[in-house]
Design a protein around this motif. Sequence first.
Motif, PDB file in Angstrom:
ATOM      1  N   ALA A 175       4.607  30.917  31.278  1.00  0.00           N
ATOM      2  CA  ALA A 175       3.463  31.825  31.178  1.00  0.00           C
ATOM      3  C   ALA A 175       3.819  33.064  30.365  1.00  0.00           C
ATOM      4  CB  ALA A 175       2.979  32.227  32.569  1.00  0.00           C
ATOM      5  N   LEU A 176       5.029  33.576  30.554  1.00  0.00           N
ATOM      6  CA  LEU A 176       5.473  34.768  29.826  1.00  0.00           C
ATOM      7  C   LEU A 176       5.516  34.507  28.329  1.00  0.00           C
ATOM      8  CD1 LEU A 176       6.831  37.683  30.048  1.00  0.00           C
ATOM      9  CD2 LEU A 176       8.989  36.448  29.908  1.00  0.00           C
ATOM     10  N   THR A 177       6.156  33.432  27.923  1.00  0.00           N
ATOM     11  CA  THR A 177       6.302  33.158  26.482  1.00  0.00           C
ATOM     12  C   THR A 177       4.986  32.724  25.852  1.00  0.00           C
ATOM     13  OG1 THR A 177       7.087  30.921  26.975  1.00  0.00           O
ATOM     14  CG2 THR A 177       8.748  32.607  26.613  1.00  0.00           C
ATOM     15  N   ALA A 178       4.139  32.037  26.611  1.00  0.00           N
ATOM     16  CA  ALA A 178       2.856  31.601  26.059  1.00  0.00           C
ATOM     17  C   ALA A 178       1.929  32.771  25.783  1.00  0.00           C
ATOM     18  CB  ALA A 178       2.181  30.621  27.010  1.00  0.00           C
ATOM     19  N   GLY A 179       2.076  33.858  26.520  1.00  0.00           N
ATOM     20  CA  GLY A 179       1.170  34.991  26.363  1.00  0.00           C
ATOM     21  C   GLY A 179       1.686  36.115  25.495  1.00  0.00           C
ATOM     22  N   LEU A 180       2.877  35.952  24.894  1.00  0.00           N
ATOM     23  CA  LEU A 180       3.420  37.015  24.039  1.00  0.00           C
ATOM     24  C   LEU A 180       2.531  37.216  22.822  1.00  0.00           C
ATOM     25  CD1 LEU A 180       7.239  36.171  24.082  1.00  0.00           C
ATOM     26  CD2 LEU A 180       6.119  38.118  25.165  1.00  0.00           C
ATOM     27  N   ASN A 181       2.445  38.457  22.354  1.00  0.00           N
ATOM     28  CA  ASN A 181       1.650  38.704  21.153  1.00  0.00           C
ATOM     29  C   ASN A 181       2.422  38.262  19.911  1.00  0.00           C
ATOM     30  OD1 ASN A 181       3.349  40.864  20.369  1.00  0.00           O
ATOM     31  ND2 ASN A 181       2.077  42.365  21.398  1.00  0.00           N
ATOM     32  N   GLU A 182       1.755  38.294  18.759  1.00  0.00           N
ATOM     33  CA  GLU A 182       2.314  37.750  17.523  1.00  0.00           C
ATOM     34  C   GLU A 182       3.590  38.453  17.076  1.00  0.00           C
ATOM     35  OE1 GLU A 182      -0.735  37.816  14.583  1.00  0.00           O
ATOM     36  OE2 GLU A 182      -2.037  36.480  15.722  1.00  0.00           O
ATOM     37  N   PHE A 216       6.102  39.111  18.667  1.00  0.00           N
ATOM     38  CA  PHE A 216       7.270  38.521  19.313  1.00  0.00           C
ATOM     39  C   PHE A 216       7.465  37.054  18.931  1.00  0.00           C
ATOM     40  CE2 PHE A 216       6.573  42.205  21.945  1.00  0.00           C
ATOM     41  CZ  PHE A 216       7.855  42.624  22.222  1.00  0.00           C
ATOM     42  N   GLY A 217       6.871  36.625  17.824  1.00  0.00           N
ATOM     43  CA  GLY A 217       6.994  35.240  17.396  1.00  0.00           C
ATOM     44  C   GLY A 217       8.433  34.810  17.185  1.00  0.00           C
ATOM     45  N   ASN A 218       9.214  35.625  16.461  1.00  0.00           N
ATOM     46  CA  ASN A 218      10.622  35.286  16.232  1.00  0.00           C
ATOM     47  C   ASN A 218      11.428  35.362  17.518  1.00  0.00           C
ATOM     48  OD1 ASN A 218      10.258  34.832  13.517  1.00  0.00           O
ATOM     49  ND2 ASN A 218      10.718  36.938  12.948  1.00  0.00           N
ATOM     50  N   ALA A 219      11.146  36.351  18.326  1.00  0.00           N
ATOM     51  CA  ALA A 219      11.881  36.500  19.587  1.00  0.00           C
ATOM     52  C   ALA A 219      11.611  35.315  20.501  1.00  0.00           C
ATOM     53  CB  ALA A 219      11.486  37.796  20.270  1.00  0.00           C
ATOM     54  N   ALA A 220      10.374  34.834  20.528  1.00  0.00           N
ATOM     55  CA  ALA A 220      10.034  33.688  21.382  1.00  0.00           C
ATOM     56  C   ALA A 220      10.787  32.444  20.935  1.00  0.00           C
ATOM     57  CB  ALA A 220       8.532  33.444  21.364  1.00  0.00           C
ATOM     58  N   SER A 221      10.933  32.262  19.627  1.00  0.00           N
ATOM     59  CA  SER A 221      11.678  31.090  19.155  1.00  0.00           C
ATOM     60  C   SER A 221      13.170  31.234  19.445  1.00  0.00           C
ATOM     61  CB  SER A 221      11.431  30.852  17.666  1.00  0.00           C
ATOM     62  OG  SER A 221      11.905  31.935  16.904  1.00  0.00           O
ATOM     63  N   ASN A 222      13.676  32.454  19.546  1.00  0.00           N
ATOM     64  CA  ASN A 222      15.095  32.669  19.859  1.00  0.00           C
ATOM     65  C   ASN A 222      15.408  32.461  21.336  1.00  0.00           C
ATOM     66  OD1 ASN A 222      15.684  33.270  17.218  1.00  0.00           O
ATOM     67  ND2 ASN A 222      15.510  35.478  17.501  1.00  0.00           N
ATOM     68  N   LEU A 223      14.397  32.366  22.176  1.00  0.00           N
ATOM     69  CA  LEU A 223      14.629  32.189  23.615  1.00  0.00           C
ATOM     70  C   LEU A 223      15.352  30.882  23.919  1.00  0.00           C
ATOM     71  CD1 LEU A 223      11.284  33.504  25.126  1.00  0.00           C
ATOM     72  CD2 LEU A 223      13.488  34.674  24.975  1.00  0.00           C
ATOM     73  N   THR A 224      15.210  29.903  23.044  1.00  0.00           N
ATOM     74  CA  THR A 224      15.900  28.634  23.267  1.00  0.00           C
ATOM     75  C   THR A 224      17.408  28.783  23.114  1.00  0.00           C
ATOM     76  OG1 THR A 224      15.591  28.028  20.947  1.00  0.00           O
ATOM     77  CG2 THR A 224      13.916  27.271  22.520  1.00  0.00           C
ATOM     78  N   LEU A 225      17.855  29.868  22.495  1.00  0.00           N
ATOM     79  CA  LEU A 225      19.277  30.099  22.299  1.00  0.00           C
ATOM     80  C   LEU A 225      19.947  30.732  23.516  1.00  0.00           C
ATOM     81  CD1 LEU A 225      19.075  31.510  18.664  1.00  0.00           C
ATOM     82  CD2 LEU A 225      19.580  29.159  19.365  1.00  0.00           C
TER      83      LEU A 225
END
Length: 191
Positions: free
Chosen positions: A102-109, A111-120
Motif C-alpha cells: 500500500a505504501l509503495t503503490a500510493g507514492l507520488n511521482e 518517488f518513482g526512482n526511489a520506489a524502484s530502488n526498494l527491491t535492492l
Amino acid sequence: MLGDEEWTTIDATLIHWFYLTISRDLFHAVVTDGDDALAVWTKLNGLFTDNQLQRGVFLQQEFFGSHQLDSSIDDYYMRLKKLADELRDLGKTISDDLLLTALTAGLNEEFGNAASNLTLIPEPTFPKVVAYLSLEERRMKMAKTRATHIALTVGTSSGGPPPPSSQALAAPRFSPPAASYGQYPPPAGYF
C-alpha cells in the motif's frame, strides 16, 4: 448493593470518566437519566462494535486507496499505519507486506526512482522502507533547494540582462513629429 454509598461513588466516578474521555455529543447521545456505569459502557461498546462490518469496509477502502499526494513521507506512512491499526482492532489482519504494498503503490511521482530502488533493500520491512523514503525525501528537498539557489545565482551574476549603457541613460535626441511638416514630406537630405 444498590444502596451502598461506596458503590454509588465508584459508579459516578466511572460515568464522569466516560464523560471526560469521549466527545460530549457522543456522551449525550448515548447516556440517559438513571443509567449506571454498566449501562453507559454497554451502550458505548455497542455503538462501536455493532457497525464493525461497515467500518471495516470503509477503512479497507481508505487504506487501499491512500495516496501520498502532497503530504510528506512521515504524514503518509502515519496515515497508513493508523488505518492498519484501526483495521487490526476490527480483527482484520494487515501484514507488513501488505503495508509495504500500500505504501509503495500510493507514492507520488517524485518517488518513482526511489520506489524502484526498494527491491535492492535486503529483507525490506515497513520501518526500513519508511526510513529509506524519508532519507530520499530529504535528499530531493536538498537537490531542489540547491537547484533553485544555482538558478538564482546564475541569473543574477552572468545570465541577467546587460546593465544599461551610458548612452542609453543620456537624454533622447529630439526628432520632430511627422505631422509638423504638413502634408508634404521633408525634402531629401533634410535630416
